[in-house]
Every structure is written in C-alpha cells, then in structure tokens.
Scaffold this motif. Structure first.
Motif, mmCIF file in Angstrom:
data_model
loop_
_atom_site.group_PDB
_atom_site.id
_atom_site.type_symbol
_atom_site.label_atom_id
_atom_site.label_comp_id
_atom_site.label_asym_id
_atom_site.label_seq_id
_atom_site.Cartn_x
_atom_site.Cartn_y
_atom_site.Cartn_z
ATOM 1 N N HIS C 229 0.795 -1.209 0.000
ATOM 2 C CA HIS C 229 0.000 0.000 0.000
ATOM 3 C C HIS C 229 0.830 1.263 0.000
ATOM 4 O O HIS C 229 0.281 2.362 0.064
ATOM 5 N N LEU C 230 2.160 1.112 -0.065
ATOM 6 C CA LEU C 230 3.034 2.246 0.221
ATOM 7 C C LEU C 230 2.832 3.431 -0.696
ATOM 8 O O LEU C 230 3.182 4.551 -0.357
ATOM 9 N N TRP C 231 2.269 3.211 -1.894
ATOM 10 C CA TRP C 231 2.116 4.335 -2.809
ATOM 11 C C TRP C 231 0.919 5.204 -2.433
ATOM 12 O O TRP C 231 0.863 6.384 -2.768
ATOM 13 N N LEU C 232 -0.064 4.594 -1.729
ATOM 14 C CA LEU C 232 -1.339 5.275 -1.570
ATOM 15 C C LEU C 232 -1.314 6.535 -0.705
ATOM 16 O O LEU C 232 -1.796 7.573 -1.130
ATOM 17 N N PRO C 233 -0.757 6.481 0.498
ATOM 18 C CA PRO C 233 -0.895 7.659 1.362
ATOM 19 C C PRO C 233 -0.368 8.942 0.733
ATOM 20 O O PRO C 233 -1.068 9.942 0.696
ATOM 21 N N ASN C 234 0.865 8.902 0.197
ATOM 22 C CA ASN C 234 1.396 10.135 -0.378
ATOM 23 C C ASN C 234 0.633 10.558 -1.612
ATOM 24 O O ASN C 234 0.385 11.737 -1.839
ATOM 25 N N ALA C 235 0.236 9.557 -2.427
ATOM 26 C CA ALA C 235 -0.475 9.908 -3.657
ATOM 27 C C ALA C 235 -1.777 10.617 -3.330
ATOM 28 O O ALA C 235 -2.129 11.622 -3.936
#
Lengths: 496, 117, 492
Positions: C229-235
């Motif tokens: 899920h690492l891409w989701l929060p910053n995106a």
C-alpha cells in the motif's frame, strides 16, 4: 381531538427533536427558547401519562417503523419497564428544565442554546430507548444518546472538559462497539431475533456456554451501567454543568444503561435461562464488587460531585445485581430502584449545583455550617440521602427491600451481605454532609451566616424532587404494579 | 530442457534484470529504464509464445496451412504503446522532479521530502 | 440506442476527453465534463435497472462474436460499480471548478478535465469489459491518467508521490499482463466467460498456478493491500483535492472488483481458494492492514494523510470480508465498497473545501474551524461517524454485515478484531473534532469564511447519501446480496 395511542407514542419520540429545531430558531430570545423546552416537556409528559393509562387498561401499543436491515425493524412497544423509565425521564425533564433556567442564568453560562438543543435531542433518544421494541432499535438510540450528550459533557469547552469528554466518549463508544454490538450480532446469529420477548429469545435448547459468553459481552458492553472496570466515564463526566450531571448522569444516561441491563436480562435472556448460565454468578460478584468498591472510593472524595458520581456507580450496581439475581423480586427491586434512585440522585445533584451557584463551594470540607445559609437545600439533601441509604421516609426503602428479598430467594447470602454493608457505607459518605451543614461543631457559629439560598427556580425544582422521593415512599403501589408486570405476559400487567 | 525453452529463460533473465534495476538503483531515469526492460521481457514472452513450430508469418498465402498466431502480436503492439506512454510520463515526471528538487537521485529527494514533512 | 448502452458507458467519456481541448475556457470545459459525467451516470442507472430486470447483458463490440471479438458483459456486480464510479465522479465534479482555481494553474485546468475524463473512461472500461486483455488496456489508461492527475498537485511532493505510484503501479500492471499472457497460453482465449470454461481442464498445471499468482499480486498492488500500500498515502495526500476525492472513492474499488471478478468468475471460487491459501493470507493481511494503517493514521499531522491511511484500513476490511469466501462475506465487501465510496468521497471533498479556504490541511490549521466553517466541519464529523460505524450511517450497515459474516463463518476472533479496529477510528477522527471545536484559531487564520456553495452542495449531497443509505438500505443491500449470490452461482 383524539389521537391514537400509536401516534402518541411516536410523538413522544419525535416531539423532542422538533423542540430542538424550535430551540435553535428561538436561540436569540432566551425566554421564548426556554418556553419551547418547558412547553414540549409538559406535552411529552402528558403523552407519556396517556400511554401509561393505556397500558394500565391492558391495551397493547406498538409501532413499526421501517426495516433498516433485512429482518431488523425499527420498532417501538409499550411495556411496563419502559413505562417506568419514560415516566421518570419525561417528568424529570420538566423539573430539570426549571432547575437549569435558574442555574444557567445565575451562573451566566455561555452557549445556552446549544445546551438546551442537545438536551432535547438526548431526551428524544431516551424516549426511543424506553419504548424500544427490539434490541436493534435500542442500540441505535443508545449510540446516538452517547453522541448527543458529548457536547453537553464538554459544554465548558475547557481543557478539562475536553479530557473528560475523551474518557466519556472513549469508554462509552468503546464498550458499545467492541462488546455490545458483538453481543447483539451474536444474539441475532444464535437466536434469529432481537425482539424483546417474555421468557427470553434463546429458546430451550440454547448452548449455555455460548449464551453465557454473550451475557458477559452484554454486561461489559452496556457501559452506561458503569460496571467496573468501565465505570470511569461517570466521574469524568462531572466536568459537565450540574443540570447535565443531574438529568443525564443521575437519570437519563445511567438509567438507559441499567434499563438496558434489566431489559436484556428479563426479555432477551429470561430469568430461567439466567439461572442456568455459568457466567451469571461471576458477573453478580462483579456487580457486588462494583457496589462496594465505588462506595469506598466515594468516601474518599472531597469534591461533592465526584462523591455523588461514585455513589451513582454504586447505586447502578444495585440494579445490575437485581437483574442478575434472576428472580422476580430482583427484577422488581431493580426496576423500582431505577425510579427511586432517579429522584434521590437528581435531588442530590440539584443541591450540589445550588451550593455551587449560591455559595460558590465545591468541596465538602468547606460545607460545614452551610445549613444555616441554605437550609432548604441541605434539608432536601438530607431527605434524598435517606432514600439512597434505604431508610424511611426515603423511597429507596422499598427498592432495597425487594433487592434483599430477591437475594434471599436466590439464596445469594453474600449479595445480601453486600447490600447491607453498602447501606452502612452510604450512611458514611452521605449523611455527614447534611449533618455537618446543620451542626458544624466547634469551629463555626451560626450567627455568621445569612440566608442566601439557591436561585428560586432551582429551589422549586429540588423541592419537587425531594417531595417526589417521599411520595414514592408513601405511595409506591403504581410503581410496584408496573415493576411486577415486567415478567408477566403482555395483557396481564397486574400479574394476575 | 534449457535449449528447447530458451525463450522462457531469456524472459526470466530480462525480467529479473529489469526488476533488480528498479529496486536497486536510486536514479529516477535508471528506474524507468529498468521498468522498460521489465516490460520488454513480457513482450518477448508473448511474442515468443505466439510462434508456432513450422508455422509461417500470419499472412494468408497459397500452399501454407500453418501460421504463427497473430493475436499476441496485436496485444503486444498495444502493450508497447502503453509502455511508451508510461516511459514518457515517467521521464516527464523525472524532469519536473529535477526542477523542483534539484536532483534525480532517490536518496536526496527522499531527504528533502522528509525535511518538509 | 438502448442496446448500445454498455459501450456508450465507456465511449462517451473516452471521446469526450480529448474533445475538451476544443473548448477554450476552463469554465466551459467544466460544464462539458459535468455533462459527460452526468450522462455516464444516467447510463449506469439504466444499465443497473436492465440488469436487475432481465439479467446479464452481453454486448459484442463491432458485432464480432466472442471469443474472437471483444465482449462487454454487464452483470449485477459491475452494474453497481458503474453506478458508484459515475455517481461519485459527477458529484465530485460539481465542486471541481471552484476547487482547481486555487490548486491548479490556469493554463493546466483544461488538461485536468481531459485527464479526469480519461481516468473515468478507463475505470468504466475496466468494470464493463468481459475481455481479459481489455482489462489491462483500460487499467493502464486509468492508471496513467491518474498518475498525471496526481502530479498536478500544488505541493512538489505530489510529483514524487506520482512517480512512486507510477513505478509501483506499472509493476503491478505488468504482473497482471504476465498473468493474462500465461492464461492465454494455456487456454487460447482472452474472453473471461470462455476462460472460465476452459481453465478447469488445465487448472492443475504450474503455468496456471503461476498465472494466478501473478494476477493476484498485480491486483493487490493496485488495491493497496497491506503491505503493498506504500504508494497510496502520499499519492492521495498531495494530489489536488478533487483528484483525491475521486480516486479515493473509486480507484481501489475497481481493483477489488478485478480481484473478485478473476477469482470467482474466471478461475472459479473452488480453484482460487484451494491453490493458494487465499483465505488465510487475505484475512491476515486484511486485519494487519486495518490495525497498522489505523495506528499510523493516529499519528498523522496532515489530515489528508490521516484519511489516506484510513482508506488503507477500510480496504483491509473489504479484504477481510472477501476472505470469508461466503455469500455473506462477499455481500459485506460489496456493501462496504459502496458505503466507503460515499464516506471517503464526502470526507475528501470536505477537506477540499478546507484546503480551498485556508490553503492547508495540517491539523494545527483546523483549530477553531468548527465555528468558522460550521457546515464543512459538520460534514467531516458525520463522515467520521460513518467511518466509526455509528448507527444510522452507512458505515454501520457495512460493519454489521461484516461482523455477521465473520460470526456465521465461525470466525469469532476476526469479528472481535474487526470491532476493535473501529475503536481506532474513533481515536483518529476525534483528534480532528477536538482540534476544530475545542481550540481557538491560530493567529492569522481568524478571517476564514465558510466554504462556497459549489463545495457545500456536493459535500452535503454525499453526506446526506451517507445518512440516507444508512437508513434506507434496501437498494444497496438488495443489489449487493444479488450480486454476491450470482457470483456464487446461488441466485438468478
């Protein structure tokens, strides 16, 4: 104009919500705004009385709203326990409004519109809880009640209020989501229905281990009943203004909790099943421990409201004991205690608020000799204390009597001992206050004090509730009849 | 086994090279190159699968009745276009990141991002 | 016309996207985009009605028969997804014109709408198509436009977030491509219906196992399942507010749809859950996601980041429901897809209003907002209550079904953990409530006014939907149950 009893029932729930609108709209005109509240509360009480007469005549009144989830309907039914709750809540709303007018104005409180508005919503929720026909409806309004009372608890908007609000919300929402909801879904899964039924919903072939576990979930989940260790929200909620503490934390919120415990015990489990469950005994001891421990803590509190808060925790334990004794006298005692304690505690809180406003004192150690300054208030305090202790002329005598009978019927000698010891503890932490108020001892002399009583509206309010306590002692029959009708099949409310 | 399935070996090797480059290198452009190699390996996989032993080019002609499968070629044309779009977008982003952060090295950018948070 | 509805659902936004460039002024483009999205919404309603009345709709593109031609297949599952996507897209677009004035430079605003419509078309394509490779194509269309949309954010961290999402997303898409290729190799077809018939014969080969594994991992990357899920929060945090509101409510739902579609309709439930121990893997990862993400959310200072982590947690819930592998569990997941779209759409749009007025979504800038922006904060409070699962909101309905499904399956510990996760939601949402209502505004923030109507109307439409569908659950529950049953081959 005759309105059907079904419509009256719905109006009892809906009118307070309309009152909220009225209060918000008339916010700028305090007298008009207060008139909205008083008017609505009088109408609601009148309607509740009509419903009581209907129930007394043997009519069955129930209303179905829409189906929220397949098989789960929002429904309301009149039955004796709910009637008790609704009667005291609606009556005390009137009285508390009168009291609040005196208190809020004398204390120059801010945001009074918000206060009265959320109060009305809370009472609407209480009506819905009282009349709930199934556990699902009750849960919905139970949750909304927590949220509606949060702004009331944190009314002051200070850092302390915020912290108190956190504990309040945290414990109440936490227990209800983690335990209560789980218990309800489990009941739905195991029993297939959530309707309140005489004799319980689990049927004769219930798996006692599973149902016993569900009972534990219920008792811990109904956080408003303040069973230890989930009782901390009550003292934390004392940051609220006194009218809030009085109505909500002596009457509405806490009574919603023990009312739910009683209703679940009597009408979801049924007292026969309760006797067979392995966990009932342990929970009974837990309730007894709550009673004793909180009384002990109460004795050590110097802040009057804190002492009253822990006293409430203790008294709520009585009702839970009544429910878990799994005998008809226990249920009767517990139900009667709902009414007795409501009147007594609200009086005590009214007095506490009056002392704050008129004499600016919160600590008990400062209240020596206060009886000469506020004689009516302290006399009321004395009489209400008698009710809590369980001595005539306090109404609490009767409820305590039936709880003792119930514990004898179930041969729970330890519980009996606990109830008796607790009365002694009640004496220890309540009676010194009015006694020292009138007989301050060697330090102060009466001549120093001039009479400076509470604001008139508040005084009237607390006098009415004191008289109510005594009336319930002298004339407990209607209450007793309602209470004994809880376990009867519908239509035979008089237990015949 | 090795010689008969040589195309699959090539696919696997390229895929791992591409994947490794993406993970191990910090330079943004190199990552995109790695992504490209990774995607190319998949293209090769599809196309090599479509080749039939003894089949000719998939154009109807007299005297031939075994043709290589044209469908994967079509699929890969689409995938190549997608790959080009991804590369273009990635490189554009790398350019804008260079303008904004002054670097296209992952570690430096991450440091500057962390300082901002 | 009516017969062509399935393809129109996709073509209309797809063609409209480049057409935006013809119109010069961003205001006109906005109206055009709104019109297009609204028509797509109407089409999706019509399709849902058709499906509920007469069953699965099959449409062959260009008249070419399947399995050689590409087929569009609408059943109850994609009909409801189409409804969610187009509905959210339209409501969010209502606020777009105002919002992007503050967040996107004027010369790029037209391009924003182009990308938005492309993303919409891509997502609609994924849910309507019945061809596996078509899925890949539309997946990439929607993803690429999403990367570009995110990069339009004002903060330079948006560029970095977009790049990371691009790398991770492309890897995921390529994995899916590999999976499709391996499936094609073994069966010779790309049509999902045909695949479901041909796969059972070759199912026990290593190739098909590999195909399945690649597909699942690729989809889980797009799904933002913990730990991918690492891409989701910053995106989500650094994208323009409208983009976040749109993507948060739709993008991951589409990936979940793909998961359900491939595991139940293409590979078949019995194969999917016996080859890999999917049940165990998903319930563990789902619950881990719920707790890890919720706990991380508690410590965030940026409210958008907080709700982005909350989204990861909610996806965890959906996966837990899916992992139960029963009609009840799947119903709960589908319900939660619908409900979560409403919740997060409302929350992120309200945050967009806050961003518009004060230019920041840091928690310390929320102080005093309860008085200054009462309607916006009230919307955030209701949305948060929905996240917690308070009765009379949609969040409660999902939670009830999820817990019931877990208990029916005998998974009591899972039921307990689901409810404990909700308690964490109380912690992180109440931080916002306290900041807004209990603290005085910071210096320099005193002159904030309430959000403009162009925000308040769509926000409150979504909030009212939150409450309405929490009270009148007939539509969502019936369609979700029907869809779940048809996937299990039980109902019609």
């Amino acid at each position: 104009m005759s309105i059907s009893l079904e419509s009256i029932l719905q109006l009892c729930i809906v009118l307070p919500l309309f009152a909220t609108l009225g209060i918000v709209v008339t916010g700028r005109y305090p007298n008009l705004r207060e008139a909205v509240t008083i008017g609505t509360s009088l109408v609601v009480f009148y309607f509740v009385l009509q419903l009581y007469y209907g129930l007394d005549r043997g009519e069955s009144i129930s209303v179905q709203w829409w189906q929220l989830l397949p098989g789960l309907q929002l429904s309301f039914t009149i039955e004796p326990l709910g009637m008790i709750f609704a009667l005291i809540a609606s009556f005390l709303w009137i009285i508390t409004t009168v009291y609040s007018i005196g208190y809020m104005r004398a204390h120059n409180e801010k945001n009074q519109t918000r206060f009265y508005a959320f109060f009305a919503i809370a009472i609407g929720c209480v009506m819905a809880i009282a009349f709930a026909g199934n556990l699902f409806t009750l849960f919905i309004f139970y949750e909304i009640l927590t949220l509606a009372t949060y702004p009331l608890v944190t009314h002051a908007g200070t850092e302390a209020a915020r912290k108190g609000g956190r504990i309040y919300l945290g414990i109440l929402l936490g227990t209800s989501i983690a335990f209560f909801l789980l218990a309800i879904v489990s009941t739905w899964f195991v029993a297939g229905t959530l309707d309140f039924t005489t004799g319980g919903v689990f049927g004769p072939n219930a798996n006692t281990a599973v149902v016993g576990a569900i009972l534990v979930l219920f008792i811990f989940g109904i956080g408003k009943a303040a069973i230890m260790p989930f009782h901390r929200w009550l003292p934390a909620a004392m940051v609220a203004p006194t009218p809030v503490s009085a109505l909500l934390h002596a009457v509405a919120v806490v009574k919603a909790g023990v009312f739910t415990v009683l209703k679940v015990s009597a009408l979801i489990f049924g007292i026969d099943l309760l006797q067979e469950l392995p966990t009932t005994q342990a929970l009974l001891y837990l309730a007894a421990a709550t009673v004793l421990l909180s009384s002990l803590v109460a004795m050590r509190q110097d802040n009057l409201k804190a002492r009253l808060a822990y006293s409430t925790v203790s008294q709520l334990g009585y009702v839970t004991i009544g429910a878990l004794l799994a005998s008809s006298s226990g249920i009767i005692g517990g139900s009667m205690h709902i009414a007795m304690h409501a009147f007594a505690k609200i009086t005590l809180f009214f007095c506490a608020g009056a002392i704050l406003v008129a004499a600016n004192k919160t600590q008990i150690s400062q209240m020596r000799g206060l009886g000469y300054q506020m004689p009516i208030t302290m006399a009321a305090f004395f009489i209400a204390s008698l009710s809590i202790i369980g001595i005539p002329p306090g109404g609490g005598t009767w409820s305590k009597w039936y709880l003792l009978v119930g514990s004898m019927e179930s041969q729970q000698w330890i519980i009996m001992a606990v109830l008796l010891v607790s009365s002694l503890l009640n004496i220890a932490y309540l009676l010194p206050i009015p006694i020292r108020a009138f007989f301050p001892g060697y330090q102060t002399s009466p001549a120093k004090f001039t009479i400076k009583e509470a604001p008139l509206a508040s005084l009237i309010a607390l006098s009415i509730t004191t008289v109510g306590s005594v009336v319930l002692f002298v004339y407990p029959q209607p209450l007793y009849e309602l209470a004994s009708g809880i376990l009867a099949t519908p239509g035979t409310i008089h237990g015949k | 086994m090795f010689l008969g399935l040589y195309n699959y070996w090539i696919v696997v090797v390229l895929m791992m090279i591409g994947f490794y480059i993406i993970i191990a290198h910090g330079n943004l452009v190199k990552k995109i190159v790695g992504l490209n190699i990774f995607q190319t390996s998949v293209f090769i996989f599809y196309i090599s699968v479509s080749n039939i032993d003894g089949g000719t080019a998939p154009i109807l002609a007299e005297g031939f009745n075994q043709y290589s499968n044209p469908l994967p070629h079509v699929l890969i044309l689409t995938a190549i276009v997608v790959g080009i779009a991804t590369t273009a977008l990635g490189l554009a982003l790398a350019m804008r990141i260079k303008e904004a952060y002054g670097s296209i090295e992952e570690e430096e950018i991450q440091q500057r991002v962390n300082r901002e948070c | 016309m009516l017969a062509h509805l399935p393809i129109l659902q996709v073509i209309v936004p797809l063609l409209a996207a480049p057409s935006c460039i013809i119109l010069r002024r961003p205001g006109w483009v906005w109206l055009f985009a709104l019109l297009v999205s609204g028509s797509a919404f109407l089409i999706s309603i019509a399709l849902l009605q058709q499906v509920m009345d007469s069953g699965v709709i099959v449409y062959e593109l260009g008249g070419w028969e399947a399995p050689w031609g590409i087929e569009y297949r609408i059943d109850k599952l994609n009909a409801i997804l189409g409804l969610i996507i187009t509905g959210i897209s339209t409501i969010v677009l209502l606020a777009a014109h105002t919002s992007i004035q503050e967040e996107i430079p004027e010369d790029r605003q037209t391009l924003f709408y182009v990308l938005y419509l492309l993303s919409l078309a891509g997502m609609l394509g994924i849910v309507t198509t019945g061809d596996a490779f078509n899925v890949f194509v539309f997946l990439e269309i929607s993803s690429l436009s999403a990367y570009a949309l995110i990069a339009l954010g004002r903060d330079r961290r948006a560029l970095w977030a977009s790049y990371q999402y691009l790398i991770m997303g492309s890897i995921g898409a390529t994995f899916i491509l590999i999976g499709i290729g391996l499936m094609y190799q073994m069966t010779g077809t790309l049509n999902m219906e045909d695949l479901s018939r041909r796969l059972p014969e070759v199912a026990q080969t290593r190739t098909v196992f590999t195909a399945f594994a690649f597909l699942i991992v690729g989809i889980c990357l797009k799904l933002a399942l913990f730990p991918l899920h690492l891409w989701l929060p910053n995106a989500y945090a650094y994208a323009p507010s409208i983009v976040t509101a749109f993507l948060a409510a739709t993008a991951t739902k589409v990936a979940l749809y793909l998961l359900i579609r491939f595991t139940y309709s293409v590979f078949g439930g019995s194969f999917s859950f016996t080859t890999l121990p999917l049940q165990t893997i998903f319930v563990v990862l789902g619950l881990l996601g719920v707790f890890a993400a919720s706990i991380t959310a508690i410590y965030q200072k940026n409210v958008k980041l907080l709700f982005a982590y909350s989204s990861v947690a909610q996806i965890g819930y959906m996966i837990v429901g899916y992992s139960i592998n029963s009609t009840a569990g799947l119903t709960a997941t589908l319900l939660h897809m619908f409900n979560h779209a409403l919740m997060k759409g409302a929350l992120f749009l309200a945050l967009g209003a806050v961003m518009y007025r004060i230019g920041s979504v840091e928690l310390r800038d929320f102080h005093g907002l309860g008085r200054q922006m009462p309607f916006t904060m009230a919307a955030i409070v209701v949305g948060s209550l929905s996240l917690i699962g308070v009765p009379l909101t949609v969040g409660f309905v999902s939670k009830w079904y999820l817990v019931l499904a877990a208990i029916e399956n005998g998974w009591w510990p899972v039921a307990v953990l689901i409810l404990l996760g909700s308690l964490l939601a109380i912690v992180y949402t109440w931080k916002i409530v306290e900041a807004a209502y209990f603290k005085a505004p910071q210096a320099g923030n005193e002159q904030v006014r309430e959000a403009p109507l162009s925000f308040l109307i769509p926000v409150w439409m979504l909030v009212s939907a939150n409450i309405y569908f929490g009270i009148d659950t007939r539509l969502s529950v019936q369609v979700a149950t029907a869809a779940a049953q048809s996937l299990f081959g039980v109902g019609p």
